[in-house]
Design a protein around this motif. Structure first.
Motif, PDB file in Angstrom:
ATOM      1  N   LEU A 106      49.153  39.642  33.160  1.00 29.79           N
ATOM      2  CA  LEU A 106      47.796  40.025  32.797  1.00 29.79           C
ATOM      3  C   LEU A 106      47.695  41.518  32.536  1.00 29.79           C
ATOM      4  CD1 LEU A 106      45.622  37.937  35.290  1.00 29.79           C
ATOM      5  CD2 LEU A 106      46.396  37.338  32.996  1.00 29.79           C
ATOM      6  N   PHE A 107      46.871  41.867  31.571  1.00 33.04           N
ATOM      7  CA  PHE A 107      46.479  43.248  31.310  1.00 33.04           C
ATOM      8  C   PHE A 107      45.129  43.476  31.973  1.00 33.04           C
ATOM      9  CE2 PHE A 107      43.707  45.983  28.762  1.00 33.04           C
ATOM     10  CZ  PHE A 107      44.424  47.168  28.748  1.00 33.04           C
ATOM     11  N   ILE A 108      45.031  44.535  32.786  1.00 37.06           N
ATOM     12  CA  ILE A 108      43.793  44.903  33.474  1.00 37.06           C
ATOM     13  C   ILE A 108      43.352  46.248  32.919  1.00 37.06           C
ATOM     14  CG2 ILE A 108      42.628  44.993  35.695  1.00 37.06           C
ATOM     15  CD1 ILE A 108      44.290  42.489  35.349  1.00 37.06           C
ATOM     16  N   GLY A 109      42.234  46.264  32.202  1.00 35.06           N
ATOM     17  CA  GLY A 109      41.783  47.484  31.549  1.00 35.06           C
ATOM     18  C   GLY A 109      40.482  48.025  32.105  1.00 35.06           C
ATOM     19  N   ASN A 110      40.160  49.253  31.698  1.00 30.90           N
ATOM     20  CA  ASN A 110      38.954  49.980  32.119  1.00 30.90           C
ATOM     21  C   ASN A 110      38.906  50.172  33.631  1.00 30.90           C
ATOM     22  OD1 ASN A 110      36.583  51.393  31.421  1.00 30.90           O
ATOM     23  ND2 ASN A 110      35.301  49.628  31.917  1.00 30.90           N
ATOM     24  N   LEU A 111      40.039  50.510  34.216  1.00 40.88           N
ATOM     25  CA  LEU A 111      40.109  50.755  35.655  1.00 40.88           C
ATOM     26  C   LEU A 111      39.639  52.168  35.977  1.00 40.88           C
ATOM     27  CD1 LEU A 111      43.608  49.193  36.449  1.00 40.88           C
ATOM     28  CD2 LEU A 111      41.375  48.146  36.822  1.00 40.88           C
ATOM     29  N   ASP A 112      39.025  52.308  37.136  1.00 35.61           N
ATOM     30  CA  ASP A 112      38.646  53.634  37.597  1.00 35.61           C
ATOM     31  C   ASP A 112      39.920  54.425  37.913  1.00 35.61           C
ATOM     32  OD1 ASP A 112      37.967  55.673  39.848  1.00 35.61           O
ATOM     33  OD2 ASP A 112      36.006  55.119  39.032  1.00 35.61           O
ATOM     34  N   PRO A 113      40.133  55.578  37.281  1.00 34.11           N
ATOM     35  CA  PRO A 113      41.399  56.306  37.473  1.00 34.11           C
ATOM     36  C   PRO A 113      41.554  56.918  38.854  1.00 34.11           C
ATOM     37  CG  PRO A 113      39.894  57.582  36.115  1.00 34.11           C
ATOM     38  CD  PRO A 113      39.244  56.248  36.316  1.00 34.11           C
ATOM     39  N   VAL A 114      40.485  57.010  39.616  1.00 35.07           N
ATOM     40  CA  VAL A 114      40.563  57.655  40.934  1.00 35.07           C
ATOM     41  C   VAL A 114      40.605  56.623  42.059  1.00 35.07           C
ATOM     42  CG1 VAL A 114      39.418  59.240  42.521  1.00 35.07           C
ATOM     43  CG2 VAL A 114      39.381  59.700  40.063  1.00 35.07           C
ATOM     44  N   ASP A 115      39.705  55.662  42.017  1.00 35.97           N
ATOM     45  CA  ASP A 115      39.540  54.747  43.149  1.00 35.97           C
ATOM     46  C   ASP A 115      40.445  53.529  43.107  1.00 35.97           C
ATOM     47  OD1 ASP A 115      37.576  56.387  44.196  1.00 35.97           O
ATOM     48  OD2 ASP A 115      35.946  55.350  43.143  1.00 35.97           O
ATOM     49  N   VAL A 116      40.942  53.141  41.942  1.00 41.85           N
ATOM     50  CA  VAL A 116      41.755  51.935  41.824  1.00 41.85           C
ATOM     51  C   VAL A 116      43.229  52.320  41.823  1.00 41.85           C
ATOM     52  CG1 VAL A 116      42.297  49.929  40.411  1.00 41.85           C
ATOM     53  CG2 VAL A 116      39.935  50.748  40.566  1.00 41.85           C
ATOM     54  N   ASP A 117      43.977  51.782  42.773  1.00 46.93           N
ATOM     55  CA  ASP A 117      45.419  51.997  42.834  1.00 46.93           C
ATOM     56  C   ASP A 117      46.120  50.643  42.903  1.00 46.93           C
ATOM     57  OD1 ASP A 117      44.794  51.180  45.369  1.00 46.93           O
ATOM     58  OD2 ASP A 117      45.522  52.971  46.388  1.00 46.93           O
ATOM     59  N   GLU A 118      47.448  50.671  43.058  1.00 39.31           N
ATOM     60  CA  GLU A 118      48.222  49.433  43.081  1.00 39.31           C
ATOM     61  C   GLU A 118      47.842  48.552  44.267  1.00 39.31           C
ATOM     62  OE1 GLU A 118      50.494  52.441  40.721  1.00 39.31           O
ATOM     63  OE2 GLU A 118      49.408  52.428  42.618  1.00 39.31           O
ATOM     64  N   LYS A 119      47.535  49.152  45.393  1.00 34.89           N
ATOM     65  CA  LYS A 119      47.153  48.388  46.576  1.00 34.89           C
ATOM     66  C   LYS A 119      45.863  47.610  46.329  1.00 34.89           C
ATOM     67  CE  LYS A 119      46.637  47.106  50.905  1.00 34.89           C
ATOM     68  NZ  LYS A 119      47.345  45.922  51.441  1.00 34.89           N
ATOM     69  N   LEU A 120      44.882  48.244  45.708  1.00 31.70           N
ATOM     70  CA  LEU A 120      43.618  47.563  45.441  1.00 31.70           C
ATOM     71  C   LEU A 120      43.809  46.437  44.428  1.00 31.70           C
ATOM     72  CD1 LEU A 120      40.598  47.359  45.919  1.00 31.70           C
ATOM     73  CD2 LEU A 120      40.250  49.089  44.149  1.00 31.70           C
ATOM     74  N   LEU A 121      44.640  46.658  43.418  1.00 31.60           N
ATOM     75  CA  LEU A 121      44.922  45.590  42.471  1.00 31.60           C
ATOM     76  C   LEU A 121      45.592  44.414  43.161  1.00 31.60           C
ATOM     77  CD1 LEU A 121      46.159  47.148  39.092  1.00 31.60           C
ATOM     78  CD2 LEU A 121      43.961  46.110  39.646  1.00 31.60           C
ATOM     79  N   TYR A 122      46.519  44.712  44.049  1.00 30.69           N
ATOM     80  CA  TYR A 122      47.203  43.629  44.763  1.00 30.69           C
ATOM     81  C   TYR A 122      46.226  42.862  45.642  1.00 30.69           C
ATOM     82  CZ  TYR A 122      50.510  41.153  47.726  1.00 30.69           C
ATOM     83  OH  TYR A 122      51.192  40.160  48.403  1.00 30.69           O
ATOM     84  N   ASP A 123      45.423  43.567  46.409  1.00 31.78           N
ATOM     85  CA  ASP A 123      44.465  42.902  47.301  1.00 31.78           C
ATOM     86  C   ASP A 123      43.464  42.063  46.506  1.00 31.78           C
ATOM     87  OD1 ASP A 123      45.692  44.031  49.462  1.00 31.78           O
ATOM     88  OD2 ASP A 123      44.258  45.672  49.681  1.00 31.78           O
ATOM     89  N   THR A 124      43.096  42.531  45.323  1.00 30.58           N
ATOM     90  CA  THR A 124      42.092  41.819  44.528  1.00 30.58           C
ATOM     91  C   THR A 124      42.674  40.572  43.872  1.00 30.58           C
ATOM     92  OG1 THR A 124      40.940  43.899  44.081  1.00 30.58           O
ATOM     93  CG2 THR A 124      40.448  42.035  42.639  1.00 30.58           C
ATOM     94  N   PHE A 125      43.840  40.698  43.248  1.00 31.65           N
ATOM     95  CA  PHE A 125      44.356  39.604  42.434  1.00 31.65           C
ATOM     96  C   PHE A 125      45.297  38.671  43.198  1.00 31.65           C
ATOM     97  CE2 PHE A 125      42.814  42.495  39.236  1.00 31.65           C
ATOM     98  CZ  PHE A 125      42.332  41.648  38.247  1.00 31.65           C
ATOM     99  N   SER A 126      45.767  39.056  44.370  1.00 30.10           N
ATOM    100  CA  SER A 126      46.614  38.135  45.136  1.00 30.10           C
ATOM    101  C   SER A 126      45.816  36.959  45.673  1.00 30.10           C
ATOM    102  CB  SER A 126      47.291  38.876  46.294  1.00 30.10           C
ATOM    103  OG  SER A 126      46.325  39.420  47.193  1.00 30.10           O
ATOM    104  N   ALA A 127      44.481  37.042  45.625  1.00 26.96           N
ATOM    105  CA  ALA A 127      43.656  35.912  46.045  1.00 26.96           C
ATOM    106  C   ALA A 127      43.801  34.722  45.113  1.00 26.96           C
ATOM    107  CB  ALA A 127      42.188  36.338  46.116  1.00 26.96           C
ATOM    108  N   PHE A 128      44.302  34.938  43.895  1.00 26.43           N
ATOM    109  CA  PHE A 128      44.373  33.858  42.924  1.00 26.43           C
ATOM    110  C   PHE A 128      45.739  33.180  42.886  1.00 26.43           C
ATOM    111  CE2 PHE A 128      41.227  36.942  41.492  1.00 26.43           C
ATOM    112  CZ  PHE A 128      40.115  36.120  41.368  1.00 26.43           C
TER     113      PHE A 128
END
Length: 282
Positions: A106-128
């Motif tokens: 998946l491509f994830i676009g328009n991310l906040d450059p300050v608040d969104v990091d790899e950990k937040l992406l993992y926590d968000t999308f590992s639910a699926f």
């Protein structure tokens, strides 16, 4: 902490592979970190014979298999010396990577450059579903600042389809993100939205990729050993359609004691109209 003979006889199902380690990390620090989530039986970090430096990964054996599963959920993508840890089952480590990369990228676009990091992406999308490799956020080579987009790879298209359905055009850190299948690249390196050169761009998620993924013989290893993760759609408007488990309430609006519909009291009568004002004196 663990000698080579004991490493060969460790319980693979209760052992976690820990990757992307900083050179400053040693076995004592790794044991201290993983002791917070369970009882550690042994720790082993392969090292270079000449320099004595570790190779960037290690193995943590727990006394209980459930502790290893819990460590995967809690410590995966946690940053240690600024580097997100990759935590997975040791028994699956040789079977992951390119062998499980079925194209559910998946491509994830328009991310906040300050608040969104790899950990937040993992926590968000590992639910699926099961993420087969650490999420990747494209950063500037000089400043390491996020460019506002990244990539997440699942082991199955069912997980990536659910992530697109639930997360596309949703808000993450006050930004409406874009979630779609990434474009393919001609090489084996990570795909990007503009990485293909020459010819028409083609996205992942094609029918051919889905047919190959359904016949992948390694999927059974992940489905058997990986921690089950399902999307939380309890409060979504399409939760019933997505999960097939729509809640049907009996007439009356809700469930009473013992599953019976409660008897609601009749609504109170409307208040009487106010008395008319007396006529003004003459």
């Amino acid at each position: 902490m663990a000698s080579l003979p004991t490493v060969e006889h460790r319980n693979q199902e209760a052992t976690c592979y820990v990757g992307n380690l900083d050179p400053q990390v040693d076995e004592d620090l790794l044991v201290e970190l993983f002791t917070q989530v369970g009882r550690v039986a042994s720790c082993h970090m392969p090292k270079d014979k000449l320099t004595g430096a570790h190779n960037g990964y290690g193995f943590i054996e727990f006394l209980d298999i459930t502790d290893a599963d819990y460590a995967m959920q809690i410590l995966s993508m946690v940053k240690l010396y600024g580097r997100p840890l990759r935590v997975s089952k040791s028994s699956l480590d040789k079977k992951t990577g390119k062998d499980l990369d079925v194209g559910a990228n998946l491509f994830i676009g328009n991310l906040d450059p300050v608040d969104v990091d790899e950990k937040l992406l993992y926590d968000t999308f590992s639910a699926f579903g099961t993420i087969i490799k650490p999420p990747h956020i494209v950063r500037d080579e000089q400043t390491a600042q996020s460019k506002g987009f990244g990539f997440v790879s699942f082991d199955a298209f069912e997980a990536s389809d659910a992530a697109i359905e639930c997360m596309n055009n949703q808000f993450l850190c006050n930004r409406q993100i874009i979630v779609n299948y990434a474009f393919k690249k001609k090489t084996d390196s990570e795909g990007g939205e503009t990485g293909n050169t020459g010819g028409p761009l083609e996205r992942h998620g094609s029918r051919a990729e889905r047919m190959l993924a359904a016949s992948n013989p390694l999927r059974k290893y992940v489905q058997k050993s990986a921690v089950q993760r399902t999307p939380n759609t309890m409060f979504a408007t399409s939760a019933g359609a997505a999960t097939g488990m729509a809640l049907r309430l009996p007439p009356g609006g809700g469930m009473g004691i013992g599953g019976a519909a409660p008897t609601l009291p009749p609504p109170p009568p409307p208040p009487p109209p106010p008395p008319p004002y007396p006529p003004p004196p003459r």
